[in-house]
Structure formats: C-alpha cells, structure tokens
Write a protein that holds these residues in place. Structure first.
Motif, PDB file in Angstrom:
ATOM      1  N   ARG A 172       0.829  -1.203   0.000  1.00 16.26           N
ATOM      2  CA  ARG A 172       0.000   0.000   0.000  1.00 16.26           C
ATOM      3  C   ARG A 172       0.863   1.253   0.000  1.00 16.26           C
ATOM      4  O   ARG A 172       0.625   2.190  -0.769  1.00 16.26           O
ATOM      5  CB  ARG A 172      -0.891  -0.032   1.242  1.00 16.26           C
ATOM      6  N   ARG A 173       1.890   1.272   0.839  1.00 19.21           N
ATOM      7  CA  ARG A 173       2.779   2.437   0.919  1.00 19.21           C
ATOM      8  C   ARG A 173       3.522   2.628  -0.400  1.00 19.21           C
ATOM      9  O   ARG A 173       3.604   3.748  -0.919  1.00 19.21           O
ATOM     10  CB  ARG A 173       3.765   2.248   2.072  1.00 19.21           C
ATOM     11  N   ARG A 174       4.051   1.542  -0.941  1.00 16.10           N
ATOM     12  CA  ARG A 174       4.839   1.637  -2.167  1.00 16.10           C
ATOM     13  C   ARG A 174       3.974   2.057  -3.357  1.00 16.10           C
ATOM     14  O   ARG A 174       4.368   2.907  -4.156  1.00 16.10           O
ATOM     15  CB  ARG A 174       5.523   0.292  -2.444  1.00 16.10           C
ATOM     16  N   LEU A 175       2.778   1.475  -3.453  1.00 23.12           N
ATOM     17  CA  LEU A 175       1.915   1.784  -4.595  1.00 23.12           C
ATOM     18  C   LEU A 175       1.390   3.219  -4.516  1.00 23.12           C
ATOM     19  O   LEU A 175       1.240   3.883  -5.553  1.00 23.12           O
ATOM     20  CB  LEU A 175       0.746   0.798  -4.653  1.00 23.12           C
ATOM     21  N   SER A 176       1.124   3.701  -3.316  1.00 25.09           N
ATOM     22  CA  SER A 176       0.648   5.077  -3.196  1.00 25.09           C
ATOM     23  C   SER A 176       1.689   6.057  -3.716  1.00 25.09           C
ATOM     24  O   SER A 176       1.355   7.049  -4.379  1.00 25.09           O
ATOM     25  CB  SER A 176       0.285   5.392  -1.742  1.00 25.09           C
ATOM     26  N   MET A 177       2.977   5.795  -3.446  1.00 26.29           N
ATOM     27  CA  MET A 177       4.037   6.645  -3.963  1.00 26.29           C
ATOM     28  C   MET A 177       4.155   6.514  -5.479  1.00 26.29           C
ATOM     29  O   MET A 177       4.382   7.505  -6.189  1.00 26.29           O
ATOM     30  CB  MET A 177       5.368   6.292  -3.292  1.00 26.29           C
ATOM     31  N   GLU A 178       3.985   5.292  -5.986  1.00 27.03           N
ATOM     32  CA  GLU A 178       4.045   5.083  -7.431  1.00 27.03           C
ATOM     33  C   GLU A 178       2.907   5.833  -8.138  1.00 27.03           C
ATOM     34  O   GLU A 178       3.112   6.445  -9.200  1.00 27.03           O
ATOM     35  CB  GLU A 178       3.964   3.595  -7.758  1.00 27.03           C
ATOM     36  N   VAL A 179       1.723   5.786  -7.543  1.00 24.68           N
ATOM     37  CA  VAL A 179       0.572   6.475  -8.135  1.00 24.68           C
ATOM     38  C   VAL A 179       0.825   7.979  -8.172  1.00 24.68           C
ATOM     39  O   VAL A 179       0.525   8.646  -9.172  1.00 24.68           O
ATOM     40  CB  VAL A 179      -0.718   6.145  -7.357  1.00 24.68           C
ATOM     41  N   ARG A 180       1.383   8.520  -7.097  1.00 27.37           N
ATOM     42  CA  ARG A 180       1.708   9.948  -7.104  1.00 27.37           C
ATOM     43  C   ARG A 180       2.680  10.281  -8.247  1.00 27.37           C
ATOM     44  O   ARG A 180       2.487  11.253  -8.984  1.00 27.37           O
ATOM     45  CB  ARG A 180       2.308  10.375  -5.771  1.00 27.37           C
ATOM     46  N   ASP A 181       3.717   9.452  -8.390  1.00 27.02           N
ATOM     47  CA  ASP A 181       4.703   9.698  -9.442  1.00 27.02           C
ATOM     48  C   ASP A 181       4.054   9.634 -10.829  1.00 27.02           C
ATOM     49  O   ASP A 181       4.364  10.443 -11.717  1.00 27.02           O
ATOM     50  CB  ASP A 181       5.838   8.684  -9.345  1.00 27.02           C
ATOM     51  N   ILE A 182       3.150   8.674 -11.022  1.00 31.43           N
ATOM     52  CA  ILE A 182       2.469   8.522 -12.313  1.00 31.43           C
ATOM     53  C   ILE A 182       1.593   9.735 -12.607  1.00 31.43           C
ATOM     54  O   ILE A 182       1.606  10.290 -13.711  1.00 31.43           O
ATOM     55  CB  ILE A 182       1.626   7.229 -12.322  1.00 31.43           C
ATOM     56  N   LEU A 183       0.832  10.174 -11.605  1.00 29.18           N
ATOM     57  CA  LEU A 183      -0.049  11.329 -11.805  1.00 29.18           C
ATOM     58  C   LEU A 183       0.754  12.595 -12.083  1.00 29.18           C
ATOM     59  O   LEU A 183       0.389  13.401 -12.950  1.00 29.18           O
ATOM     60  CB  LEU A 183      -0.949  11.517 -10.580  1.00 29.18           C
ATOM     61  N   LYS A 184       1.850  12.771 -11.357  1.00 29.20           N
ATOM     62  CA  LYS A 184       2.682  13.954 -11.575  1.00 29.20           C
ATOM     63  C   LYS A 184       3.336  13.909 -12.957  1.00 29.20           C
ATOM     64  O   LYS A 184       3.468  14.932 -13.628  1.00 29.20           O
ATOM     65  CB  LYS A 184       3.735  14.064 -10.477  1.00 29.20           C
ATOM     66  N   ALA A 185       3.755  12.703 -13.374  1.00 26.08           N
ATOM     67  CA  ALA A 185       4.375  12.566 -14.693  1.00 26.08           C
ATOM     68  C   ALA A 185       3.388  12.917 -15.805  1.00 26.08           C
ATOM     69  O   ALA A 185       3.773  13.477 -16.839  1.00 26.08           O
ATOM     70  CB  ALA A 185       4.899  11.145 -14.881  1.00 26.08           C
ATOM     71  N   ARG A 186       2.115  12.611 -15.594  1.00 30.71           N
ATOM     72  CA  ARG A 186       1.085  12.919 -16.593  1.00 30.71           C
ATOM     73  C   ARG A 186       0.502  14.318 -16.434  1.00 30.71           C
ATOM     74  O   ARG A 186      -0.256  14.773 -17.292  1.00 30.71           O
ATOM     75  CB  ARG A 186      -0.056  11.897 -16.479  1.00 30.71           C
ATOM     76  N   GLY A 187       0.807  14.966 -15.306  1.00 26.17           N
ATOM     77  CA  GLY A 187       0.203  16.266 -15.032  1.00 26.17           C
ATOM     78  C   GLY A 187      -1.271  16.168 -14.742  1.00 26.17           C
ATOM     79  O   GLY A 187      -2.041  17.107 -14.989  1.00 26.17           O
ATOM     80  N   THR A 188      -1.712  15.024 -14.209  1.00 30.75           N
ATOM     81  CA  THR A 188      -3.129  14.773 -13.957  1.00 30.75           C
ATOM     82  C   THR A 188      -3.522  15.226 -12.554  1.00 30.75           C
ATOM     83  O   THR A 188      -2.888  14.847 -11.570  1.00 30.75           O
ATOM     84  CB  THR A 188      -3.454  13.272 -14.102  1.00 30.75           C
ATOM     85  N   SER A 189      -4.553  16.025 -12.468  1.00 33.17           N
ATOM     86  CA  SER A 189      -5.105  16.434 -11.177  1.00 33.17           C
ATOM     87  C   SER A 189      -5.918  15.284 -10.606  1.00 33.17           C
ATOM     88  O   SER A 189      -6.570  14.540 -11.342  1.00 33.17           O
ATOM     89  CB  SER A 189      -5.999  17.668 -11.345  1.00 33.17           C
ATOM     90  N   ALA A 190      -5.899  15.157  -9.280  1.00 35.38           N
ATOM     91  CA  ALA A 190      -6.590  14.019  -8.675  1.00 35.38           C
ATOM     92  C   ALA A 190      -7.044  14.355  -7.269  1.00 35.38           C
ATOM     93  O   ALA A 190      -6.462  15.210  -6.585  1.00 35.38           O
ATOM     94  CB  ALA A 190      -5.670  12.800  -8.647  1.00 35.38           C
TER      95      ALA A 190
END
Length: 360
Positions: A172-190
């Motif tokens: 859970r901790r690792r995936l939450s950080m990965e999701v943040r990185d993915i969203l930031k890389a795409r410039g996606t608001s969430a």
C-alpha cells in the motif's frame, strides 16, 4: 508560479432525502495538484467525492470544473460528460478482457488506441502483462490496470475512492508513492479519499480533514500537522496530548512543564486558561534536565522509539527518543520541551482524554 484553478466547490451540501451528509463544503483544486479527503468513517468524504463525480445531486451550493458549472441545486451534468475519471476500491476490471483490452476500453474509437495503451502500460510498469487477464494479476497489479484505464481518456480530473484499502501495508505504501509519481508525470489532477493519514500525506499536495460532514481544514500536510485550526484537526492528525496552561503573554504560557514560549502570538486575554498541544517530536531526552517523567510504555519504530510518559501530576505525554536510548517501563527519564511552534486552544471544560487526542 501557481497553476490555474481547475475545480471549485462553493457552499456544497448534499445527502439523502432531507438528511444532509455534507454541509457547506467549499474548497478548490489547482490544475496538476493532488488532494485528499481525509477523515473517520461516516464523515462525508466519499459522499463529497461522489458529488464531484456526478453521482450525488446537490441540495445547495455549486461545483465548477475548468470554469464550467457541473452541479448545482436542480442541475447535475451526467458523469459521462464531466471528463472525470474514477478508480474504485475494488478495481472494477472486466474479467473477460485482457489487461490491454481493459486499459483501452474507454478509448476504443481513439485513432492512437494501441499506441496510447502501450504507453500507459509502460507508465504503470505492466508492459509485459498486456495479454494476461485480471485474475492472473496481484492486487497491486490490478490497481495499476485500473489506474491506466482511468487515465486513458485523458480526464481533466481523476477521483480515487480508497484505492489501496485492499492491499497490505508495505504494498500500500509503495503503490501510493508510485501512483503519485504517475499522476505527476502525466500532469493529472486528482482527489483521493482515505482514512489513512500516512497515505494522504505521502500522496497529496493538499488535504481536507472532515468531521461529521463538515470540512475542518483544507491545507498542506505540513500546515495540518504544525498549524491545526481546530482541536479536532490537532488530535486527528499525528499524535499528541494536550496539557493545561495559562497564558502569560501573547506568545508565552505557564504549564506544569514550566514556562513555554512559541513563535506565534495569540490574542486571548492574559491569564486565559488554554490547552497546549505537545507532539512526540516536541519532547526530547535530557539526562541532565530537572524535568522527570516515568516511562509507562514504549513502541520500537526502528530509527526511534515512541515512549509513553507520565508526569508526577498524572498527565500523559508521548516522546520520540533515538532508538539507541533504551529505557524500560517504570524507569524515570529526564526530558525537556523543544517546541517553538506552540499550538494553543481555549481550554475545554475538562482535561481532554487520550482517546480524544489520537487519530481515529
């Protein structure tokens, strides 16, 4: 340079029949930012998310997305017309479709469907698994597929409803950080909904703390911890205890731990009774100090140990000591207060209990 405003909620109230669940909710989100709605079960955070998605009509207020009103009393733009993506707690993948087919489901008419699908699978680190089916994946992999599928139509805003709650702690901790990185890389608001503040702090630029259907504070994780606006936020975020004090000057208070001085001024009358919030990191070991406390319990955290301490008056504290400083329950230890950001609230009628001060 600040980003343009993307989402604005003003005076929003919604609920069931005549019973409001969310009341007078106002907040805003800038383009490219990630936010979190945080609070205990039943506080209204999921209802707020559903209202933004278009699944709940408004009883009052207004929601605007990218400068366009999408909800107000008597009007709800259908969810499919909002350019809002959704990631659910249970992933909601199609079991009869492959990973690649799941990702491409919402862009079947897109001229670059295959290329975009491949790019998204690479982004979520599933390039080699495109031909597998959901039941052949782990929970973390299924959540990545759900994220890629939600990102495929290039939504203006992505909503995530407790997306990691089915995963174990470390994943859970690792995936939450990965999701943040993915969203930031795409410039996606969430906007993420969770009751886990560690998860909220790891992912979010802004966090909204809810209590009983009302937003208590909308702020950065740093400010929520160091500058809470209400006793509830102070107690729900992080750990700590309140001790009673008396205001000696706008920035100084007399307590059973001595005179404490902070870096902010309070406007209450001199002599006012106040409750002083002390976090575990505000209390440091001091072997030569005159202030003593008895160890009543401890929790080893690796780099540090969280000690539960009792003062001679019976008041309770918690303190973080370096882990090499080993103390046993019943032992007396020297401490001192190292807090330049004193957080004070007007004193309550009775001393707050431990249950009122720790996260729910």
């Amino acid at each position: 340079m600040s980003q343009p405003l993307l989402l604005n909620l003003h005076g929003v109230s919604c609920g069931f029949a005549q019973q409001p669940v969310v009341q007078d909710l106002s907040l805003h989100l800038n383009s490219g930012d990630i936010a979190c709605l945080l609070g205990p079960s039943g506080c209204g955070k999921t209802t707020s998310l559903r209202a933004i998605a278009g699944f709940e009509p408004l009883q009052a207020g207004e929601i605007s997305l990218n400068g366009k009103v999408i909800s107000r009393q008597g009007f709800t733009l259908p969810p499919e017309q909002r350019r809002i993506g959704m990631v659910f707690q249970d992933y909601a993948l199609f079991p009869h479709l492959t990973v690649a087919q799941n990702v491409a489901f919402g862009i079947r008419q897109h001229p670059r469907r295959e290329q975009l699908t491949a790019e998204l699978l690479e982004l979520v680190k599933l390039s080699e698994l495109g031909k597998r089916y959901p039941h052949e994946l782990s929970g973390g992999q299924q959540q990545r597929v759900a994220l890629a599928r939600a990102l495929a139509p290039e939504p203006l805003l992505l909503l995530l409803d407790e997306p990691f709650s089915n995963l174990d702690g470390e994943l859970r901790r690792r995936l939450s950080m990965e999701v943040r990185d993915i969203l930031k890389a795409r410039g996606t608001s969430a906007i993420l909904v969770t009751h886990d503040q560690e998860e909220a702090f790891a992912v979010s630029d802004h966090v909204g703390v809810f209590q009983q259907g009302r937003l208590q504070q909308w702020d950065t994780p740093f400010n929520l911890y160091h500058e809470p606006l209400t006793p509830f936020v102070a107690s729900f975020i992080g750990q700590g205890y309140f001790i009673r004090g008396q205001l000696l000057s706008p920035d100084t208070v007399q307590t059973e731990l001595g005179i404490l001085r902070g870096n902010r001024a309070y406007s209450w009358p001199i002599g006012s009774a106040v409750d002083v919030l002390l976090r575990p990191d505000d209390i440091v070991p001091d072997a030569a100090g005159t202030l003593q406390a008895r160890v009543s319990g401890k929790t080893f955290l690796g780099a540090a140990t969280l000690y539960r301490l009792q003062l001679a008056t019976g008041s309770q504290l918690e303190a973080l000591f370096p882990s090499h400083a080993e103390h046993q329950p019943g032992e007396m230890v020297g401490i001192r207060i190292d807090a330049d950001h004193l957080v004070l609230f007007p004193a309550t009628g009775s001393q707050p209990t431990r249950e009122a001060l720790l996260p729910l």
